[in-house]
Design an enzyme around this catalytic site. Structure first.
Site, short mmCIF file in Angstrom:
data_model
loop_
_atom_site.label_atom_id
_atom_site.label_comp_id
_atom_site.label_asym_id
_atom_site.label_seq_id
_atom_site.Cartn_x
_atom_site.Cartn_y
_atom_site.Cartn_z
N ASP A 1 0.85 -1.19 0.00
CA ASP A 1 0.00 0.00 0.00
C ASP A 1 0.89 1.24 0.00
O ASP A 1 2.12 1.13 0.05
CB ASP A 1 -0.96 -0.03 1.19
CG ASP A 1 -0.23 -0.04 2.52
OD1 ASP A 1 1.01 0.07 2.52
OD2 ASP A 1 -0.89 -0.16 3.55
N ASP B 1 -8.31 -7.09 0.51
CA ASP B 1 -7.37 -7.31 1.61
C ASP B 1 -8.03 -6.84 2.88
O ASP B 1 -8.86 -5.92 2.84
CB ASP B 1 -6.08 -6.50 1.39
CG ASP B 1 -6.27 -5.04 1.79
OD1 ASP B 1 -5.94 -4.68 2.94
OD2 ASP B 1 -6.77 -4.26 0.97
N CYS C 1 -14.49 -27.51 6.46
CA CYS C 1 -13.19 -26.92 6.11
C CYS C 1 -12.11 -27.98 5.92
O CYS C 1 -12.08 -28.98 6.62
CB CYS C 1 -12.78 -25.93 7.20
SG CYS C 1 -11.24 -25.08 6.84
N CYS D 1 -8.79 -27.25 6.08
CA CYS D 1 -7.49 -26.70 6.53
C CYS D 1 -6.80 -27.65 7.50
O CYS D 1 -7.40 -28.58 8.04
CB CYS D 1 -7.66 -25.31 7.15
SG CYS D 1 -8.14 -25.30 8.88
N CYS E 1 -8.51 -27.89 10.92
CA CYS E 1 -9.76 -28.64 10.94
C CYS E 1 -9.55 -30.13 10.68
O CYS E 1 -10.30 -30.96 11.16
CB CYS E 1 -10.75 -28.05 9.94
SG CYS E 1 -11.35 -26.44 10.49
N HIS F 1 -7.10 -21.44 9.95
CA HIS F 1 -8.51 -21.73 9.64
C HIS F 1 -9.24 -20.51 9.04
O HIS F 1 -9.90 -20.63 8.01
CB HIS F 1 -9.27 -22.23 10.87
CG HIS F 1 -10.74 -22.26 10.61
ND1 HIS F 1 -11.32 -23.21 9.78
CD2 HIS F 1 -11.74 -21.41 10.97
CE1 HIS F 1 -12.60 -22.94 9.65
NE2 HIS F 1 -12.89 -21.87 10.36
#
Ligand SMILES: [Zn+2]
Length: 375
Positions: A101, A285, A323, A325, A328, A354
């Protein structure tokens, strides 16, 4: 001295599928460090790291690009160190695309004793009080040294609510600064090209305009006139009602070229992302998923849940049964809750993995839905 020429193409954005129902689209954004499937979410690595997770974990979650904060990295460790390290990618050990940024938002929200003039922003560091001047040229120079794949120009973001006069002044200044930023970028490219150096990334333009439709339109038209390869839409999600945000988003996006990539800066609540893609937004973002995780909140298809809640004490199911991930697949709510209450560090990592994966899966689903004409 510079890195030898490896990439000599400009940023390329290709729309793969256009939705028949809205302005949503699926695309591919090619940068010097890799291609991004859009709409995409960029995890935020404020100081050069996504808090609580490693760069490999960020990659495993499915992130194709991260956002780093120019203001923070400029103040600490400073451009000398990053230059010596061979650029930001090498310094932080991330070989994928990076968007930085402009630092403007942080100057307005974090720095003390700031003074804005047409020249730039003078401020005192929030770390040690040292005095700095950020000009549009300096901000492009800093991001060129970083080697960012997508750079943002210095802009002036007005607070919410603001008067129309203040919002108008910020539009005028943002356009002036955008022109100077582009001139600086063109000059850097000219020099690099002459020396056979790597071209680096691209500079986007930023649309402001507060909460005024006519000012949003004017800002978009003025920035569009400068012909940037992509755009950031700034100054939204600063406390205004959701309906107003979407109205401003629509005017901003509709007055930019449909074919160019658009980044809705700082917006990342799942429900906002779902709405914003319909207006043709490609990049998002936000610190929310990672911040929530560190404060013990995890995202599920049924909303946000608080891990400390006693109902999870003997809950041996994953954070979210849908999920895929690492957290999980391997751990239960009861175990993560236990670690969180025992003030261990691991649950912050697990919940960050997660929450980020939750957003990445949302983006994957959105891309599928757009391809199938459902959005
Ligand atoms: Zn998960």
């Amino acid at each position: 001295m510079c890195s030898p020429l490896k990439y000599n193409y400009p940023l390329m954005f290709k729309i793969i599928t256009k939705s028949p129902r809205s302005k949503a689209r699926v695309g591919k954004l090619k940068t010097p460090h890799g291609t991004i499937d859009t709409p995409a979410f960029m995890p935020v690595g404020t100081q050069g790291a996504v808090k609580a997770v490693t760069q490999q974990q960020v990659k495993d979650i499915g992130a194709q690009i991260i956002l780093c904060n120019t203001y923070h990295l400029y103040l600490r460790p400073g451009i000398k160190v990053i230059k010596k390290a061979g650029g930001l990618h090498k310094f932080i050990g991330w070989d994928g695309p990076i968007l930085t940024d402009s630092g403007g938002y942080q100057v307005f929200s974090l720095a003390k004793l700031r003074k804005i003039s047409d020249e730039g922003v003078t401020f005192n560091s929030h770390i040690d009080g040292s005095k700095h001047l950020l000009t549009p040229e300096k901000v492009v120079e800093i991001q060129s040294i970083f080697g960012s794949d997508i750079m943002m120009p210095l802009d002036e973001c007005v607070a919410y609510p603001s008067t129309k006069a203040d919002a108008e002044r910020s539009v005028i200044r943002t356009t002036k600064w955008a022109k100077r930023s582009k001139e600086m970028r063109d000059e850097t490219l000219r020099l690099r090209s002459g020396q056979g150096c790597e071209m680096g990334g691209e500079l986007f333009g930023i649309v402001q305009g507060g909460m005024f439709k006519d000012l949003r339109k004017r800002s978009a038209e003025e920035i569009r006139e400068l012909d940037f390869p992509g755009y950031g839409i700034g100054g939204l999600s600063v406390g205004e009602p959701k309906g107003l945000m979407l109205e401003m988003l629509e005017v901003s996006a509709d007055n930019l070229e449909y074919e160019k990539p658009k980044h809705l800066m700082g917006v990342g609540f799942p429900e906002d992302i779902v709405e914003a893609v319909k207006y043709g937004i490609d990049l998002f973002d936000c610190v929310i998923p990672t911040r929530l995780a560190r404060h013990g909140a995890f995202l599920t298809g049924k909303g946000k849940q608080i891990i400390r809640n006693s109902k999870f004490a003997s809950d041996f199911t994953p954070l979210d049964k849908d999920c895929d991930c690492y957290a999980c697949k391997n751990f239960t709510r009861a175990y993560i809750r236990h670690l969180f209450i025992a003030k261990e560090i691991l649950p912050l990592t697990l919940m960050t993995i997660h929450n980020l994966r939750f957003i990445m899966r949302l983006m994957e689903e959105l891309r599928e839905k757009i391809k199938n004409g459902l959005i």
